[in-house]
Design a protein around this motif. Structure first.
Motif, short mmCIF file in Angstrom:
data_model
loop_
_atom_site.label_atom_id
_atom_site.label_comp_id
_atom_site.label_asym_id
_atom_site.label_seq_id
_atom_site.Cartn_x
_atom_site.Cartn_y
_atom_site.Cartn_z
N LEU A 24 0.82 -1.21 0.00
CA LEU A 24 0.00 0.00 0.00
C LEU A 24 0.86 1.26 0.00
N GLN A 25 2.12 1.13 0.39
CA GLN A 25 3.03 2.26 0.41
C GLN A 25 4.09 2.18 -0.69
N ALA A 26 3.95 1.21 -1.57
CA ALA A 26 5.00 0.97 -2.57
C ALA A 26 5.18 2.15 -3.52
N ALA A 27 4.11 2.88 -3.80
CA ALA A 27 4.21 3.98 -4.76
C ALA A 27 5.24 5.01 -4.33
N GLU A 28 5.36 5.24 -3.02
CA GLU A 28 6.33 6.22 -2.54
C GLU A 28 7.76 5.79 -2.82
N GLN A 29 8.01 4.47 -2.77
CA GLN A 29 9.36 3.97 -3.00
C GLN A 29 9.68 3.86 -4.49
N LEU A 30 8.66 3.68 -5.32
CA LEU A 30 8.88 3.55 -6.75
C LEU A 30 9.02 4.90 -7.44
N ASN A 31 8.39 5.92 -6.87
CA ASN A 31 8.39 7.24 -7.51
C ASN A 31 9.70 7.96 -7.17
N GLY A 61 9.99 -8.89 1.13
CA GLY A 61 9.11 -8.53 2.24
C GLY A 61 7.64 -8.55 1.88
N LEU A 62 7.33 -8.60 0.61
CA LEU A 62 5.92 -8.70 0.17
C LEU A 62 5.56 -10.18 0.13
N ASP A 63 5.42 -10.77 1.28
CA ASP A 63 5.30 -12.23 1.38
C ASP A 63 3.98 -12.67 2.03
N ARG A 64 2.93 -11.90 1.83
CA ARG A 64 1.67 -12.20 2.48
C ARG A 64 0.71 -12.95 1.56
N PHE A 65 0.03 -13.92 2.12
CA PHE A 65 -1.10 -14.55 1.44
C PHE A 65 -2.34 -13.69 1.69
N ILE A 66 -3.08 -13.42 0.65
CA ILE A 66 -4.26 -12.55 0.76
C ILE A 66 -5.53 -13.36 0.87
N SER A 67 -5.68 -14.39 0.03
CA SER A 67 -6.85 -15.26 0.12
C SER A 67 -6.56 -16.58 -0.57
N ASN A 140 5.06 5.68 -12.06
CA ASN A 140 4.36 6.96 -11.89
C ASN A 140 3.18 6.84 -10.93
N GLY A 141 3.01 5.65 -10.31
CA GLY A 141 1.93 5.44 -9.35
C GLY A 141 0.68 4.84 -9.94
N GLU A 142 0.59 4.73 -11.26
CA GLU A 142 -0.60 4.16 -11.89
C GLU A 142 -0.70 2.67 -11.56
N ILE A 143 -1.92 2.24 -11.25
CA ILE A 143 -2.20 0.83 -10.98
C ILE A 143 -2.93 0.24 -12.18
N ILE A 144 -2.42 -0.89 -12.67
CA ILE A 144 -3.06 -1.58 -13.79
C ILE A 144 -3.35 -3.01 -13.36
N GLU A 145 -4.61 -3.40 -13.41
CA GLU A 145 -4.98 -4.79 -13.19
C GLU A 145 -5.16 -5.45 -14.55
#
Length: 431
Positions: A24-31, A61-67, A140-145
């Protein structure tokens, strides 16, 4: 700054490594004004996972199972989850990943970016065939699914796109049912390539997993053909796989002219005498090297190359013979040599590697110019046959072979994220 190498240990480049723990905070590190690259376990052999003197986003560190839906086998997880951890979570519930490479110590993001394949390509294709949705963040912060039926062009660019279309945050994967962790296996020696292709063609209809070890030093093309199916075996003790480790880097490669030929001969003859059917645990059959930690150290301080090609089936035997002749003539050789056939399907990724035909993968100690000249001759054989070299394994392919081997490159380039770069992209694409 930290020195980072890929699995081939050919170089140790300085990188600015930034750990990403919160999607959820990745955009700050990528920009950032600095060109970056996502980096997982670093199990790629060449420079696809390196960004020398640049920025690496460490995804572990992005090692979480979501569902996970135990009824449908649909899993959603973050990109840094290891394939091993998925399988150990889902196997007790009757599910496994449909496709994995020769190690399960890779991240989901890395498996997608390299569109990895396994021993069952003819039955299940490659990893991307079972990914149903990707959440991709651009710098640039854009999310694409995207997925097979959702922004299909983005999906095709990202699967096998060697990390250049954006930062993969999450993935939704369809698992497959299995009766348990056991496989019925059979190992059959073959004396030459004619026998190999007869075994390969005769096994695909009834066996899900097919692969062979080939003695590239013998001159005859002899080897050991292995095939396997999952089986509902009686309950039996789990194998006690004790991890060992290569404790140090020897001053010279342990894989050399003095050891290769006798080792290959001994290995072939011992396995030939032991030929039999058996029941093996999936980890023992699929990932035998995962229990020898840091095995890449055995190649010494100069590291090693892996050369993996795929050529159309129509010329598969002729091309394989030509490559083996060049290897024999060069005095080089490989112990970890794998020959197998791909199924009649292309990768759905624009830069995907698998194609209908034959693939040969070999490890070579780094002997400098001598090894590179051998690769030049192998390149010429592969190029003439209309084949390609696997990007996940490559460290030195010329740009001309890349462009002819990957005809959808022009389509792919329009989906590149200009905030992402790698040593490979600069070598093969100019930026």
């Amino acid at each position: 700054m930290a020195a980072v190498s890929s699995w081939g240990r050919l170089s140790h480049y300085e990188h600015n490594v930034v750990a990403v723990y919160d999607r959820l905070q990745a955009a700050e590190q990528l920009n950032t004004a600095t060109l970056g690259l996502a980096h997982g376990m670093g199990r790629s052999y060449g420079d696809v996972c390196l960004n020398p003197n640049g920025l690496l986003w460490d995804t572990r560190g992005l090692d979480r199972f979501i569902s996970f839906n135990e009824t449908s086998g649909r899993l959603v997880c973050e990109a840094g989850v290891l394939l091993r951890d998925i399988q150990r979570l889902t196997l007790p519930r009757g599910w496994l990943l449909p496709v994995t490479p020769g190690t399960q110590l890779v991240t989901v993001g890395g498996a997608i970016a390299n569109d990895v394949h396994g021993k069952n390509h003819h039955a299940f294709g490659s990893f991307g065939d079972h990914v149903k949705k990707i959440t991709l963040m651009r710098t640039n912060g854009e999310i694409i699914e995207c997925g097979p039926q959702l922004h299909e062009e983005w999906f095709s660019a990202t699967v096998g796109g060697i990390g250049l279309t954006g930062f993969i945050l999450t993935a939704e994967i369809q698992l497959r049912r299995v009766p348990g962790p056991w496989l019925e296996t059979e190992t059959i020696p073959y004396a030459n390539l004619d026998e190999f292709f007869e075994l390969a063609d005769g096994s695909e209809a009834a066996w899900e997993h097919t692969v062979s070890w080939i003695d590239c030093m013998s001159g005859s093309g002899r080897g050991l053909f292995m095939r396997a199916n999952f089986t509902d075996a009686d309950r039996r003790p789990q194998p006690k796989n004790k991890n060992m480790a290569m404790p140090f880097v020897p001053p010279v490669s342990l894989v050399n002219n003095l050891t290769l030929r006798p080792f290959n001969t001994i290995y072939y003859n011992i396995k030939k005498m032991q030929t039999r059917k058996s029941v093996l645990h999936y980890e023992s059959f699929f990932y035998p090297l995962d229990h020898l930690l840091e095995w890449n150290r055995m190649y010494g301080p100069k590291g090693f190359y892996q050369y993996q090609s795929a050529v159309p089936r129509v010329d598969g035997k002729k091309v394989t013979e030509a490559m083996l002749r060049e290897i024999t003539r060069s005095g080089e050789g490989s112990f970890l040599a794998v020959l197998k056939t791909f199924g009649h399907r292309n990768s759905l990724g624009m830069l995907g590697f698998p194609q209908p035909g034959v693939t040969l993968a070999l490890d070579f100690s780094n002997k400098g110019e001598k090894t590179l000249k051998l690769f030049d001759r192998l390149d010429a054989i592969v190029n003439e046959a209309g084949g390609r070299v696997y990007l996940a394994k490559d460290a030195r392919m010329p740009r001309s072979l890349f462009e002819t081997g990957y005809p959808k490159l022009a389509d792919f380039l329009s989906y590149r994220d200009l905030g992402i770069s790698s040593a490979m992209s600069r070598r093969l694409m100019g930026y």
